[in-house]
Design a protein around this motif. Sequence first.
Motif, short mmCIF file in Angstrom:
data_model
loop_
_atom_site.label_atom_id
_atom_site.label_comp_id
_atom_site.label_asym_id
_atom_site.label_seq_id
_atom_site.Cartn_x
_atom_site.Cartn_y
_atom_site.Cartn_z
N ALA A 91 0.87 -1.19 0.00
CA ALA A 91 0.00 0.00 0.00
C ALA A 91 0.90 1.23 0.00
O ALA A 91 2.02 1.18 0.49
N LYS A 92 0.38 2.32 -0.56
CA LYS A 92 1.15 3.56 -0.53
C LYS A 92 1.12 4.09 0.89
O LYS A 92 0.10 3.94 1.59
N SER A 94 0.64 7.03 1.85
CA SER A 94 -0.47 7.97 2.03
C SER A 94 -1.79 7.22 2.21
O SER A 94 -2.64 7.62 3.02
N THR A 95 -1.97 6.11 1.48
CA THR A 95 -3.18 5.30 1.65
C THR A 95 -3.26 4.77 3.07
O THR A 95 -4.31 4.81 3.73
N TYR A 98 -4.14 7.63 5.46
CA TYR A 98 -5.56 8.01 5.43
C TYR A 98 -6.38 7.05 6.29
O TYR A 98 -7.32 7.45 6.97
N ARG A 99 -6.01 5.76 6.23
CA ARG A 99 -6.74 4.77 7.01
C ARG A 99 -6.53 4.99 8.51
O ARG A 99 -7.47 4.97 9.30
N LEU A 166 -9.34 11.53 -4.41
CA LEU A 166 -8.90 10.15 -4.66
C LEU A 166 -9.94 9.39 -5.48
O LEU A 166 -11.12 9.74 -5.50
N GLU A 170 -8.79 3.52 -4.67
CA GLU A 170 -7.94 3.83 -3.51
C GLU A 170 -8.78 4.07 -2.26
O GLU A 170 -8.40 3.65 -1.16
N GLN A 173 -9.58 0.84 -0.83
CA GLN A 173 -8.45 0.27 -0.07
C GLN A 173 -8.37 0.90 1.31
O GLN A 173 -8.11 0.22 2.30
N ILE A 174 -8.57 2.21 1.35
CA ILE A 174 -8.47 2.91 2.64
C ILE A 174 -9.59 2.46 3.58
O ILE A 174 -9.35 2.18 4.75
N SER A 179 -15.36 -0.86 -4.46
CA SER A 179 -15.55 0.42 -5.16
C SER A 179 -17.04 0.76 -5.26
O SER A 179 -17.43 1.93 -5.19
#
Lengths: 211, 124
Positions: A91-92, A94-95, A98-99, A166, A170, A173-174, A179
Amino acid sequence: MHEQGKSASQMDISRKNAKDSVDAEIPDETLLVLYANGDEDAARLLTQRLTPKVFGHAYRLLGDRAEAEDVSQEALLRLWKIAPDWRQGEAKPSTWLYRVVANLCMDRLRKRRSVGLDEIAEPVDGAASAVETLQNTARMDALQNALGILPDRQRQAVVLRHIEGLGNVEIGQIMEISSEAVESLTARGKRALSAALAGRREELGYQDDGY
Amino acid sequence: MTDIKKDDAVLEALFEAAIFDTPPPSDRLMDRVLADALETIPTGPEAADKRSGVGKLGLFGQIINAIGGWPAVAGLATATVAGVWIGIYPNDVVSDVMAQYSGDDSDLYLVDISTSIGSLFEEG
């Protein structure tokens, strides 16, 4: 030897700009690996790059500057601590952040609710917004107040989609949802926001802008 | 424009404004975060090893590093494949050189793997 026509200070600025542009191209994940290897420059770059994102998101979820600052510091502290064990490619950063920010904010929002209505802080810091002369401040406060009435997950999805910009994948994912579920949350959130802001066009100064 | 559409347009305008109007973090927060980062930054021999490119490599990694890294491994693999190929299908130059060592009267003993494997398949 200096380039013809350029002073030493201009050369310094050119070098700094070149370095900044190289720095901007380094992915967060690479910087995190460098940080885990003890690189202090990576620590500075990550701080400059990630803190505004983290703080902005926390502020939009909490509507309180002081609390958003505490959450931001805590979230980033967790990133620093996990850096040596960071699993690349999953995961990035930043992702992941955010979580973490969302989880920390949800905890605080739950505690707020449990302390009783009288003790709840105003959703927007600077409660004097009603007397603010700047229309933009009033608009942002109106949006923040409207966000404040949304259920937590809807608010998170709407902020990630429409303010952080975003994509649904993404955000999924967070928030650890599909989706399609993101799409549903943001649609419901937007409907609720529109309803909350209905009839306030003139008050917010939009009546003359073709709205 | 209907009221609903007007409300949606207002909402879109507010989102757009919010993108550019999110409050920046205070200098105090930036300082606190950086202080945490520098305080928590990994130090000591392990981080130093990582900086210099050695450390938690494991035995396999250390062996690869010792022989010159992955380019050297690729070279070794190429040489091995070439050796096997020459062993199975020697050309005239190889045969002549071997003949000089072993004498003109001796024939080279060659193993034709492809035939053996083919017969295995035929037999099922």
